[in-house]
Design an enzyme around this catalytic site. Sequence first.
Site, PDB file in Angstrom:
ATOM      1  N   SER A   8       0.846  -1.191   0.000  1.00 22.43           N
ATOM      2  CA  SER A   8       0.000   0.000   0.000  1.00 22.43           C
ATOM      3  C   SER A   8       0.879   1.238   0.000  1.00 22.43           C
ATOM      4  CB  SER A   8      -0.900   0.021   1.239  1.00 22.43           C
ATOM      5  OG  SER A   8      -1.621   1.234   1.329  1.00 22.43           O
ATOM      6  N   LYS A  13      -2.193   3.577   6.718  1.00 20.76           N
ATOM      7  CA  LYS A  13      -2.300   2.123   6.855  1.00 20.76           C
ATOM      8  C   LYS A  13      -0.969   1.535   7.302  1.00 20.76           C
ATOM      9  CE  LYS A  13      -6.006   1.188   3.501  1.00 20.76           C
ATOM     10  NZ  LYS A  13      -6.391   0.381   2.305  1.00 20.76           N
ATOM     11  N   ASP A  73      -7.781  -5.121   1.503  1.00 16.02           N
ATOM     12  CA  ASP A  73      -8.806  -4.546   0.635  1.00 16.02           C
ATOM     13  C   ASP A  73      -9.991  -4.231   1.526  1.00 16.02           C
ATOM     14  OD1 ASP A  73      -9.428  -3.746  -2.099  1.00 16.02           O
ATOM     15  OD2 ASP A  73     -11.080  -5.150  -1.946  1.00 16.02           O
TER      16      ASP A  73
END
Length: 210
Positions: A8, A13, A73
Site C-alpha cells: 500500500s 495504513k 482490501d
Amino acid sequence: MTKVLLASNNAKKLAELRRVVESAGIVGLQVVGLGDVPAYPEPVEDGASFEENALIKARAGVAATGLPTLADDSGLAVDALNGMPGVLSARWSGGKGDEANNELLLAQLRDVPTARRGAAFVSVCALVQPGGEDAVARGEWRGRLLTAPRGANGFGYDPLFVSDDEVAAGRTSAELTAAEKDSLSHRGRALAKLVPALRSLAPDPGARGA
C-alpha cells in the site's frame, strides 16, 4: 531483522500495521511499504470480493519483491445501497478522491432517514509468504452514516461514519484517536487476527518486546 511488505502507498495504513506489530510485542519484524521497495506495476484489482482483491495485491507483492506481503482490501457496505459501494469504495466517484466519494455517497443517501442509514466498514487482510502459504482475515465495523462529514483524523469515508461502539459519544471515525480507531476498526480487527501469522515470520517467534 525480517521484512514484511505492506502492499500500500497509504501512509496511515502503514503506521497502523506498525502499531499492531509493536503492540503485539513482535520482535525482529520490520514493516515496510511500497515506497521502501523498487517500484513494480500495480495489479488489476478485478476480484469480485474483498478477499479476492486482497490476495491479488499480496501475491503481486511477493512476486515482485520476494518478501512476505500483507495487503488489505477494504470498503464501506451501505445497507440502503444493498452493500455498495463495497469493493468499489475507493473508486465510487470515478477515482476523484475521498472528498468526491463522500459527496456522491451523501447525495445518494439524501432522502434516507437516520433509522435506515446503517453501514459497515469491511476489511480483509491477506498475508502471503514467498512459499505460497497464505492467511486471510476479515474484520467488520458496524455503525451509521451522518448527513455531513465531521473530523480530520481519518481518511476515506471516516468523516461520515459513527460506529455502534461510539454512538453515545457521537464521534465519527475521523474524530477518534489512532489508538481508539486501532482497537475498534475493521482493519484493526482483521490485523489482530493475523498477529499469530505475523509473529511466525519473526526470527524468534517466541520473543516479545519489553
